[in-house]
Design a protein around this motif. Structure first.
Motif, PDB file in Angstrom:
ATOM      1  N   ARG A   1       8.694  -2.764   7.528  1.00 12.63           N
ATOM      2  CA  ARG A   1       9.566  -3.403   6.525  1.00 12.63           C
ATOM      3  C   ARG A   1      10.485  -2.380   5.875  1.00 12.63           C
ATOM      4  NH1 ARG A   1       4.626  -3.135   3.719  1.00 12.63           N
ATOM      5  NH2 ARG A   1       3.871  -5.115   4.538  1.00 12.63           N
ATOM      6  N   ASP A   2      10.009  -1.143   5.689  1.00 12.25           N
ATOM      7  CA  ASP A   2      10.843  -0.125   5.037  1.00 12.25           C
ATOM      8  C   ASP A   2      12.013   0.274   5.920  1.00 12.25           C
ATOM      9  OD1 ASP A   2       8.348  -0.167   3.692  1.00 12.25           O
ATOM     10  OD2 ASP A   2       8.687   1.835   2.901  1.00 12.25           O
ATOM     11  N   PHE A   3      11.823   0.148   7.237  1.00 11.70           N
ATOM     12  CA  PHE A   3      12.894   0.586   8.132  1.00 11.70           C
ATOM     13  C   PHE A   3      14.083  -0.384   8.121  1.00 11.70           C
ATOM     14  CE2 PHE A   3      15.169   0.795  12.167  1.00 11.70           C
ATOM     15  CZ  PHE A   3      15.571   2.125  12.131  1.00 11.70           C
TER      16      PHE A   3
ATOM     17  N   ILE B   1       4.308  -6.848  -1.192  1.00  9.07           N
ATOM     18  CA  ILE B   1       3.260  -6.669  -2.200  1.00  9.07           C
ATOM     19  C   ILE B   1       1.955  -6.569  -1.428  1.00  9.07           C
ATOM     20  CG2 ILE B   1       2.088  -7.753  -4.159  1.00  9.07           C
ATOM     21  CD1 ILE B   1       4.744  -8.959  -4.974  1.00  9.07           C
ATOM     22  N   ASP B   2       1.584  -5.349  -1.089  1.00  9.73           N
ATOM     23  CA  ASP B   2       0.489  -5.179  -0.141  1.00  9.73           C
ATOM     24  C   ASP B   2      -0.844  -4.868  -0.816  1.00  9.73           C
ATOM     25  OD1 ASP B   2       1.243  -2.681  -0.928  1.00  9.73           O
ATOM     26  OD2 ASP B   2       1.677  -1.915   1.070  1.00  9.73           O
ATOM     27  N   ARG B   3      -1.013  -5.346  -2.034  1.00 12.20           N
ATOM     28  CA  ARG B   3      -2.311  -5.281  -2.688  1.00 12.20           C
ATOM     29  C   ARG B   3      -2.521  -6.580  -3.467  1.00 12.20           C
ATOM     30  NH1 ARG B   3      -2.614   0.409  -4.074  1.00 12.20           N
ATOM     31  NH2 ARG B   3      -4.164  -0.086  -5.655  1.00 12.20           N
TER      32      ARG B   3
ATOM     33  N   TYR C   1       4.714  -1.014 -10.780  1.00 14.89           N
ATOM     34  CA  TYR C   1       4.573  -1.205  -9.338  1.00 14.89           C
ATOM     35  C   TYR C   1       4.814  -2.667  -8.952  1.00 14.89           C
ATOM     36  CZ  TYR C   1       2.741   0.313  -4.768  1.00 14.89           C
ATOM     37  OH  TYR C   1       2.589   0.637  -3.440  1.00 14.89           O
ATOM     38  N   HIS C   2       3.826  -3.343  -8.345  1.00 16.05           N
ATOM     39  CA  HIS C   2       4.078  -4.733  -7.945  1.00 16.05           C
ATOM     40  C   HIS C   2       3.928  -5.721  -9.097  1.00 16.05           C
ATOM     41  CE1 HIS C   2       2.294  -3.243  -3.887  1.00 16.05           C
ATOM     42  NE2 HIS C   2       3.594  -3.129  -3.857  1.00 16.05           N
ATOM     43  N   ASN C   3       3.395  -5.253 -10.209  1.00 18.63           N
ATOM     44  CA  ASN C   3       3.097  -6.154 -11.321  1.00 18.63           C
ATOM     45  C   ASN C   3       4.167  -6.039 -12.405  1.00 18.63           C
ATOM     46  OD1 ASN C   3       1.857  -7.866 -13.138  1.00 18.63           O
ATOM     47  ND2 ASN C   3       0.185  -6.465 -13.643  1.00 18.63           N
TER      48      ASN C   3
HETATM   49  C1  GLC Z   1       4.030   0.394  -0.780  1.00 19.79           C
HETATM   50  C2  GLC Z   1       4.783  -0.919  -0.820  1.00 19.79           C
HETATM   51  C3  GLC Z   1       5.018  -1.419   0.570  1.00 19.79           C
HETATM   52  C4  GLC Z   1       5.766  -0.368   1.363  1.00 19.79           C
HETATM   53  C5  GLC Z   1       4.964   0.939   1.357  1.00 19.79           C
HETATM   54  C6  GLC Z   1       5.697   2.076   2.019  1.00 19.79           C
HETATM   55  O1  GLC Z   1       2.749   0.195  -0.299  1.00 19.79           O
HETATM   56  O2  GLC Z   1       4.061  -1.866  -1.554  1.00 19.79           O
HETATM   57  O3  GLC Z   1       5.756  -2.607   0.525  1.00 19.79           O
HETATM   58  O4  GLC Z   1       5.980  -0.800   2.660  1.00 19.79           O
HETATM   59  O5  GLC Z   1       4.713   1.329   0.026  1.00 19.79           O
HETATM   60  O6  GLC Z   1       6.829   2.439   1.314  1.00 19.79           O
END
Ligand code: GLC
Length: 625
Positions: A205-207, A343-345, A526-528
């Protein structure tokens, strides 16, 4: 390799065929219209608005409709730099149980670079945007130049080819060139990526913003995008096992890294499909982003040979099969676990989160353009069409919240069983949180976070709303209303930098039960409720993009391109934010490239598909019965 001009099929681009022969000759006219319209809008903005705090609509001032301008900008977060936290100032330590406080009006300092670049746009011919431009970073170098340089440092090489970008290169001020970075991190694979400040993974996703920046630059750098797409496709083919359980064939990795295999004395790839992520959740968004980027690559280069490769067609089908299979579902939305996307947590987004639904819709529409009807393709395309219709109906009807709809839900009857039920999900009005009543302006609206039985998550989520606009999941009226909301709630959603990832933040008891006491996701961090640098906005209102970029240019480079900002107004560099976060850097580049060259917008956005059945936004009548 430089790219040919981006062409857009007149009207409905969902009908674009995978082959270039189907392009109509009138496409360049469309581009000229876009460029023309943009110039008028810029002129209007400059001639009518001198105070950046005054909200004006270009459409209103000019009397023009600029729907086809499709202004999208990737907004960047910024705040006022490494100074000490000044309590008692407009930024107060967040302690606001209803989440609606902290209404500070940020006074924008003039940002000459933006003004100049936008004014210049009137004279600058389309396509002339080079590597320069943007504010200065304090050392005389333009922000754009610095961003390009930082991006080049983040390249990851595999067998001599660039295959992606590192998520962040926070070297604590030390400058490394990309070879050093590549070598250092390729040969010492097991360093702790977090303690070193360098995230050695390439996150899928970052790319995406990196790939877009590479595609949009004047001398398009298309090879890295192609390599990335092919390399990740290759990883999709791996067996994905977590403990004794095997994941679906179509799952794309969350990230991968290049490591040196000491036994075989060669570089190898190592992929993560969620097995090493926090919470061990597979990234549902990765496959969608992959399809979206593939379509951007194809749109930009007209190189159909990539998307038409049998293995690429197969990769797309595998991703789609994961989502289109029949099961127990009664909704067209995708059921997800918490932490399966950006939002990976754990943040209480489990169920049917808007981010995933919007990306799903976007990917379906992109795949619709890229899939070949041969073999089983035709049948899949039919399934895609049906799902696009059902999904857009569901989201546009049930996720949409504005003042009227909120009032309707507030007066809902409950326990309605039959087909005629208005309150279809049996939402109990008492479950509406207090803050929504304050937050909801008379003008504006948004897609709420989640809809499932007796549960509506009324929080604002940035990515889902922006992707809904980009992909035309939002109707034109809804897209306009989201922009209205951002303008009406500027202090809450943007404050001192664009843009809040979620609003409001979870606090106290809710934070404990929903996040599981996550110390990284404390309130307004962060995500919150933190502020993140990437948000796509599609609107005919360039003044919003301009204001956002002004905010960005005041802080982002000076602060070392942090990953995110904290606080109610997003003033403070995030507590654990890495510096030199690649998507902060490329988000800025993409924003500038799009604002300076409107034809770049077509690389990422979709036009409205007139064939998708329009929902009748029926307002609840339950309370009148
Ligand atoms: C954090 C972000 C995630 C992202 C990662 C790498 O975990 O929540 O979305 O991909 O960092 O930057």
């Amino acid at each position: 390799m430089s790219r040919p001009p981006v062409l857009e099929i007149a009207g409905d681009d969902s009908q674009q065929k995978t082959s270039p022969y189907n392009l109509t000759p009138t496409e360049t006219e469309n581009l000229e219209t876009v460029a023309e319209a943009w110039k008028h809008v810029i002129r209007d903005v400059f001639s009518t608005r001198t105070d950046p705090n005054i909200h004006t609509n270009a459409e209103d001032n000019s009397g023009r409709t600029v729907d086809n301008v499709n202004i999208k900008t990737t907004l960047q977060s910024c705040s006022n730099g490494g100074g000490p936290a000044i309590y008692g100032d407009s930024e107060v330590v967040p302690n606001n149980s209803n989440g609606g406080g902290g209404k500070t009006t940020s006074v924008l300092k003039p940002s000459p670079s933006v003004g100049i670049s936008l004014e210049n746009l009137l004279e600058v011919p389309i396509g002339s945007s080079g590597k320069n431009g943007g504010a200065e970073n304090g050392s005389g170098m333009s922000m754009m130049d610095e961003a390009w340089e930082q991006l080049s440092r983040s390249y990851v090489y595999f067998k001599g080819q660039r295959v992606g970008t590192l998520a962040a290169i926070d070297t604590g001020g030390e400058t490394l060139n990309y070879n050093q970075v590549a070598q250092q991190y390729a040969v010492t694979p097991y360093i702790s990526c977090f303690s070193s400040g360098v995230r050695i993974q390439v996150f899928v996703r970052d790319f995406v913003p990196c790939g877009l920046a590479c595609l949009m630059k004047t001398d398009a750098d298309v090879d890295i995008v192609k390599n990335f797409l092919l390399k990740t496709l290759h990883l999709q083919g791996w067996e994905k096992r977590i403990d004794n359980f095997t994941l679906g064939e179509g799952v794309m990795p969350a990230s991968f890294k290049v490591i040196q295999d000491p036994d075989r004395q060669k570089e190898v790839l190592q992929a993560d499909f969620g097995g090493t992520a926090i919470g061990r959740v597979a990234p549902v968004d990765s496959g969608f982003w992959w399809i979206i980027l593939l379509r951007s690559y194809t749109k930009c280069t007209h190189d159909y040979s990539l998307s038409e490769l049998p293995e690429v067609q197969r990769g797309m089908k595998l991703i789609l099969n994961l989502c289109l299979s029949d099961g127990f579902d009664t909704f067209p939305t995708l059921l997800c676990a918490d932490g399966c996307s950006m939002i990976d947590r754990r943040m209480g987004i489990y169920g049917y989160p808007i981010e995933i639904q919007a990306l799903f819709f976007f990917a379906l529409r992109c795949a619709r353009q890229l899939l070949k009807p041969e073999h089983d393709g035709k049948e899949l395309i039919e399934r895609i069409d049906k799902r696009i219709t059902a999904l857009s109906y569901h989201i546009q009807n049930y996720y949409w919240l504005d003042f009227t709809q909120l009032n309707n839900i507030y007066r809902y009857k409950t326990e309605e069983y039959s087909h005629t039920a208005v309150n279809k999900f049996n939402v109990i009005p008492e479950s509406i949180p207090d803050w929504v009543f304050e937050f909801m302006p008379l003008r504006g609206g948004y897609f709420i976070g989640n809809v499932s039985p007796a549960r509506m998550d009324f929080r604002w989520f940035l990515v889902g709303n922006c992707i809904a606009i980009l992909s035309c999941l939002a109707t034109p009226a809804q897209a306009t209303a989201v922009m209205d909301l951002i303008e009406e709630r500027w202090a809450d959603l943007i404050g001192e930098m664009p843009l809040k990832i979620a609003y409001p933040a979870l606090e106290g008891h809710q934070w404990r039960i929903v996040t599981g006491c996550d110390p990284k996701n404390t309130r307004w961090s962060y995500h919150n409720g933190g502020s993140w640098p990437a948000a796509s906005i599609k609107t005919g209102r360039p003044q919003i993009a301009k204001r956002a970029i002004e905010l960005v240019e005041q802080r982002l480079a000076k602060d070392g391109w942090p990953e995110y900002y904290d606080g109610i107004s997003g003033r403070y560099i995030g507590k654990q934010a890495r510096k030199y976060q690649t998507w902060s850097i490329t988000g800025y580049l993409v924003a500038k490239l799009m604002i300076e060259n409107p034809s770049n917008l077509l690389i990422i956005s979709l036009e409205e598909d007139k064939k998708i059945a329009k929902p009748k936004l029926t307002r609840s009548a339950s309370w009148t019965c």
